[in-house]
Motif scaffolding. Sequence first.
Motif, PDB file in Angstrom:
ATOM      1  N   GLU A  27      13.869  19.916   4.546  1.00 52.54           N
ATOM      2  CA  GLU A  27      12.676  19.266   5.239  1.00 52.54           C
ATOM      3  C   GLU A  27      12.620  17.654   5.574  1.00 52.54           C
ATOM      4  O   GLU A  27      12.304  17.509   6.397  1.00 52.54           O
ATOM      5  CB  GLU A  27      11.322  19.618   4.408  1.00 52.54           C
ATOM      6  CG  GLU A  27      10.935  21.024   4.274  1.00 52.54           C
ATOM      7  CD  GLU A  27       9.752  21.231   3.303  1.00 52.54           C
ATOM      8  OE1 GLU A  27       9.187  20.328   2.819  1.00 52.54           O
ATOM      9  OE2 GLU A  27       9.482  22.531   3.051  1.00 52.54           O
ATOM     10  N   ILE A  28      13.265  17.176   4.584  1.00 51.12           N
ATOM     11  CA  ILE A  28      13.506  15.600   4.409  1.00 51.12           C
ATOM     12  C   ILE A  28      14.481  15.320   5.435  1.00 51.12           C
ATOM     13  O   ILE A  28      13.999  14.424   6.417  1.00 51.12           O
ATOM     14  CB  ILE A  28      13.980  15.076   3.066  1.00 51.12           C
ATOM     15  CG1 ILE A  28      12.851  15.253   1.877  1.00 51.12           C
ATOM     16  CG2 ILE A  28      14.301  13.749   3.415  1.00 51.12           C
ATOM     17  CD1 ILE A  28      13.241  15.002   0.554  1.00 51.12           C
ATOM     18  N   LYS A  29      15.568  16.019   5.511  1.00 48.75           N
ATOM     19  CA  LYS A  29      16.574  15.853   6.707  1.00 48.75           C
ATOM     20  C   LYS A  29      15.965  16.138   8.043  1.00 48.75           C
ATOM     21  O   LYS A  29      16.433  15.188   8.949  1.00 48.75           O
ATOM     22  CB  LYS A  29      17.877  16.847   6.322  1.00 48.75           C
ATOM     23  CG  LYS A  29      18.655  16.261   5.356  1.00 48.75           C
ATOM     24  CD  LYS A  29      19.935  17.112   5.124  1.00 48.75           C
ATOM     25  CE  LYS A  29      20.681  16.459   4.119  1.00 48.75           C
ATOM     26  NZ  LYS A  29      22.093  17.327   3.891  1.00 48.75           N
ATOM     27  N   THR A  30      14.995  17.193   8.074  1.00 48.91           N
ATOM     28  CA  THR A  30      14.543  17.492   9.563  1.00 48.91           C
ATOM     29  C   THR A  30      13.530  16.374  10.090  1.00 48.91           C
ATOM     30  O   THR A  30      13.792  15.803  11.070  1.00 48.91           O
ATOM     31  CB  THR A  30      13.916  18.947   9.406  1.00 48.91           C
ATOM     32  OG1 THR A  30      14.646  19.869   9.199  1.00 48.91           O
ATOM     33  CG2 THR A  30      13.233  18.940  10.771  1.00 48.91           C
ATOM     34  N   ALA A  31      12.788  15.760   9.097  1.00 46.74           N
ATOM     35  CA  ALA A  31      11.870  14.878   9.303  1.00 46.74           C
ATOM     36  C   ALA A  31      12.617  13.503   9.636  1.00 46.74           C
ATOM     37  O   ALA A  31      12.334  12.793  10.384  1.00 46.74           O
ATOM     38  CB  ALA A  31      10.701  14.530   8.316  1.00 46.74           C
ATOM     39  N   GLY A  32      13.789  13.115   8.813  1.00 48.48           N
ATOM     40  CA  GLY A  32      14.602  12.365   8.910  1.00 48.48           C
ATOM     41  C   GLY A  32      15.382  12.297  10.354  1.00 48.48           C
ATOM     42  O   GLY A  32      15.387  11.130  10.896  1.00 48.48           O
ATOM     43  N   GLN A  33      15.669  13.362  10.720  1.00 44.45           N
ATOM     44  CA  GLN A  33      16.326  13.242  12.044  1.00 44.45           C
ATOM     45  C   GLN A  33      15.251  12.868  13.356  1.00 44.45           C
ATOM     46  O   GLN A  33      15.786  12.173  14.112  1.00 44.45           O
ATOM     47  CB  GLN A  33      16.831  14.686  12.521  1.00 44.45           C
ATOM     48  CG  GLN A  33      18.170  15.119  11.735  1.00 44.45           C
ATOM     49  CD  GLN A  33      18.540  16.611  12.048  1.00 44.45           C
ATOM     50  OE1 GLN A  33      17.670  17.102  12.334  1.00 44.45           O
ATOM     51  NE2 GLN A  33      19.628  16.825  11.342  1.00 44.45           N
ATOM     52  N   ILE A  34      14.257  13.323  13.191  1.00 45.23           N
ATOM     53  CA  ILE A  34      12.945  12.855  13.964  1.00 45.23           C
ATOM     54  C   ILE A  34      12.880  11.315  13.978  1.00 45.23           C
ATOM     55  O   ILE A  34      12.925  10.696  14.790  1.00 45.23           O
ATOM     56  CB  ILE A  34      11.637  13.847  13.782  1.00 45.23           C
ATOM     57  CG1 ILE A  34      12.082  15.155  14.039  1.00 45.23           C
ATOM     58  CG2 ILE A  34      10.679  13.102  14.705  1.00 45.23           C
ATOM     59  CD1 ILE A  34      10.956  15.981  13.638  1.00 45.23           C
ATOM     60  N   TYR A  35      12.749  10.718  12.746  1.00 41.21           N
ATOM     61  CA  TYR A  35      12.525   9.346  12.316  1.00 41.21           C
ATOM     62  C   TYR A  35      13.775   8.630  13.035  1.00 41.21           C
ATOM     63  O   TYR A  35      13.714   7.565  13.555  1.00 41.21           O
ATOM     64  CB  TYR A  35      12.558   9.245  10.824  1.00 41.21           C
ATOM     65  CG  TYR A  35      12.177   7.868  10.441  1.00 41.21           C
ATOM     66  CD1 TYR A  35      10.930   7.225  10.518  1.00 41.21           C
ATOM     67  CD2 TYR A  35      13.329   6.905  10.068  1.00 41.21           C
ATOM     68  CE1 TYR A  35      10.650   6.016  10.157  1.00 41.21           C
ATOM     69  CE2 TYR A  35      13.249   5.793   9.662  1.00 41.21           C
ATOM     70  CZ  TYR A  35      11.886   5.083   9.587  1.00 41.21           C
ATOM     71  OH  TYR A  35      11.732   3.822   9.440  1.00 41.21           O
ATOM     72  N   ALA A  36      14.997   9.266  12.906  1.00 39.42           N
ATOM     73  CA  ALA A  36      16.119   8.413  13.370  1.00 39.42           C
ATOM     74  C   ALA A  36      16.149   8.424  14.953  1.00 39.42           C
ATOM     75  O   ALA A  36      16.479   7.540  15.367  1.00 39.42           O
ATOM     76  CB  ALA A  36      17.510   9.204  12.888  1.00 39.42           C
ATOM     77  N   TYR A  37      15.609   9.757  15.590  1.00 33.08           N
ATOM     78  CA  TYR A  37      15.733   9.408  17.006  1.00 33.08           C
ATOM     79  C   TYR A  37      14.701   8.633  17.370  1.00 33.08           C
ATOM     80  O   TYR A  37      15.136   7.730  18.588  1.00 33.08           O
ATOM     81  CB  TYR A  37      15.204  10.926  17.501  1.00 33.08           C
ATOM     82  CG  TYR A  37      14.968  11.049  18.941  1.00 33.08           C
ATOM     83  CD1 TYR A  37      15.769  11.129  19.733  1.00 33.08           C
ATOM     84  CD2 TYR A  37      13.648  10.969  19.215  1.00 33.08           C
ATOM     85  CE1 TYR A  37      15.479  10.928  21.229  1.00 33.08           C
ATOM     86  CE2 TYR A  37      13.205  10.985  20.625  1.00 33.08           C
ATOM     87  CZ  TYR A  37      14.285  10.952  21.733  1.00 33.08           C
ATOM     88  OH  TYR A  37      13.876  11.010  22.867  1.00 33.08           O
ATOM     89  N   ALA A  38      13.544   8.583  17.054  1.00 31.51           N
ATOM     90  CA  ALA A  38      12.412   7.335  17.272  1.00 31.51           C
ATOM     91  C   ALA A  38      12.857   5.986  17.154  1.00 31.51           C
ATOM     92  O   ALA A  38      12.771   5.085  17.783  1.00 31.51           O
ATOM     93  CB  ALA A  38      11.278   7.735  16.390  1.00 31.51           C
TER      94      ALA A  38
END
Length: 174
Positions: free
Chosen positions: A27-38
């Motif tokens: 879950e952290i990695k998935t949210a992190g990927q969105i954060y990184a994209y942003a």
Amino acid sequence: MVKNFLCYLFVCICQFTLTAEAQVIEEIKTAGQIYAYAQIQGDYEILLDFTYPKLIERAGGRTAMKNILKQIQDTKINKGQKLTALEFGDDIQFTTNATEVHAVVPFITVTKVPGGTITSESTLIAVGTESRDNWYFIETTSINEENISKVLPSWDHSLELPYKKPPVYKEDPL
């Protein structure tokens, strides 16, 4: 027979615990990927959605925080800097309290600068709230063990923030 059943039950509980831990990290990695994209795309609305609400409140609200993010981005652009990569590490440490999950999340950024690239290793704090339906991030650039409670009063001090590492500059080949 009872001994076999207890052994089986123990193995099931261990597997469930490992599965639950793996799920939190995923879950952290998935949210992190969105954060990184942003971060890479400069999408302030998504960044704000993943920014710890108390930080937004301290900045004066969502509009004020968005303006701060834009100013930071504009300053970087004016200096010829462009974030090209943000990758999360695998060594995510986390703990839970009554209402939140707190995690120390290592990450690496690569920034294109005039004449080369800068690679930085750093850490984010991930905060999972509302049964982990929402994940928020706190950048640790100006946070340490002494002042973290000002930003995140419920911080579990059993998690240690790693020492900050200096960025590494690599000159472009001629």
